[in-house]
Scaffold this active site. Structure first.
Site, mmCIF file in Angstrom:
data_model
loop_
_atom_site.group_PDB
_atom_site.id
_atom_site.type_symbol
_atom_site.label_atom_id
_atom_site.label_comp_id
_atom_site.label_asym_id
_atom_site.label_seq_id
_atom_site.Cartn_x
_atom_site.Cartn_y
_atom_site.Cartn_z
ATOM 1 N N GLU A 151 5.074 80.104 66.152
ATOM 2 C CA GLU A 151 4.027 79.612 67.053
ATOM 3 C C GLU A 151 2.802 79.156 66.272
ATOM 4 O OE1 GLU A 151 0.984 81.155 70.519
ATOM 5 O OE2 GLU A 151 2.918 82.173 70.342
ATOM 6 N N SER A 249 7.129 88.943 67.864
ATOM 7 C CA SER A 249 5.732 89.357 67.735
ATOM 8 C C SER A 249 5.281 90.212 68.912
ATOM 9 C CB SER A 249 4.828 88.122 67.611
ATOM 10 O OG SER A 249 3.460 88.496 67.603
#
Length: 335
Positions: A151, A249
């Site tokens: 990301e 994450s």
């Protein structure tokens, strides 16, 4: 009595003793919301619908979401996962993962006249749009996130090199020296710890009072809700288990949040197969959650495994209900 009869009697007695031994009681606090978020659900549907629409194989650049169970199932359906557009043929569809990609990737796909589908989570796309808006207004952008995460790579890749600085730690926030302190903007990775991010934002705001903040929180609703749910149960848990991948994450942040919120022990597990039964045996109260890329059947599997060994009482602790749904890309609608 014969040896065979003696053995049979001993086995029967052992089974009877085992049957009569009361099973240990365990209380399980089940966090809610947990598991799939709207962005993950949409991304998986895009791969499934692409295979249904165009036939197999469909290429996917990077893991569609960070969960090996999801990736394995989609691979069985006909998805081929690659790390680079160079690994994709021109004549097959390619899907970009939910984490987002640098702007150069769709540009390269267009140049090759490829059929590509963007499964980037709309909330990640929102961060991309914010970053571009700030850049057009002449601001230097600070991105709070983890180096190397897809990301972060995708968000930093929306702008030319040098237009954005990554802030990972409190020291980074304290030591960053801008060319123009009055012309800064802030965006964040969507899957961070809410509390840790708030600390970094507070440091940056104290140093740069004029920094432009996101209009709405960049950390996504699902990350926030799952962390709130873990906080609601952590203090009551001898052991908190979070189902998720080591590459996820948001799952790793749930483990950290649980530990900080008071769980005696907090750990990440990939599925029922990775449970440490010695730790379970020592605990009286258990907590269970799942990261946003973990399918609910993994939670069901953990609960079934617990029920097979213990007398468990499940209490679901729900902090909010989620009703968010994201639409599929236009090229897959009405197909």
């Amino acid at each position: 009595m014969s040896v065979q009869a003696t053995i049979s009697t001993n086995v029967a007695d052992a089974l009877k003793t085992k049957a009569e031994t009361p099973r240990k009681k365990k209380r399980v606090f089940l966090a809610a919301p947990r598991g799939f978020c709207a962005g993950v659900d949409r991304a998986i549907q895009i791969v499934e619908k692409s295979i249904e629409t165009y036939g197999a194989p469909v290429y996917v650049r990077h893991e569609i979401v960070h969960n090996r169970h999801v990736v394995s199932r989609l691979a069985d359906l006909g998805a081929i996962f690659v790390e680079s557009l160079d690994d994709c043929p021109d004549d097959r569809p390619v899907v970009f993962s939910a984490h987002g990609v640098p702007k150069s990737v769709p540009q390269a796909a267009k140049a090759r006249e490829m059929n590509f589908l963007d499964a980037t989570c709309p909330l990640v796309s929102k961060v991309h749009i914010e970053a571009e808006r700030h850049a057009k207004e002449g601001r230097h952008i600070l991105l709070i996130g983890h180096e190397g995460h897809p990301e972060v790579i995708g968000t930093m890749g929306q702008l030319p090199k040098g237009k954005m600085t990554l802030i990972e730690t409190a020291d980074d926030a304290r030591e960053f020296e801008p060319n123009d302190a009055s012309n800064l903007a802030l965006v964040t990775q969507t899957t961070l710890s809410v509390d840790d991010t708030a600390e970094l934002i507070a440091i940056l705001q104290s140093r740069f009072p004029m920094i432009a903040l996101p209009y709405k929180e960049d950390i996504c609703y699902a990350t926030t809700n799952r962390q709130l749910a873990v906080k609601a149960i952590a203090e009551r848990c001898d052991l908190l288990m979070v189902i998720g991948s080591v590459t996820s994450s948001n799952s790793k942040r749930l483990v950290e949040v649980g530990a900080k919120a008071g769980s005696n022990k907090s750990m990440l597990i990939s599925s029922a197969e990775s449970i440490d039964w010695a730790l379970i045996d020592e605990a009286e109260t258990l907590g269970l959650s799942a990261g946003a890329s973990a399918p609910e059947y993994l939670t069901d599997g953990v609960l079934a495994a617990l029920k097979s060994r213990y007398d468990i009482k499940i209490e679901e602790v729900e902090v909010t209900k989620e009703k968010v749904v994201f639409r599929l890309p236009r090229q897959l609608l009405n197909k």
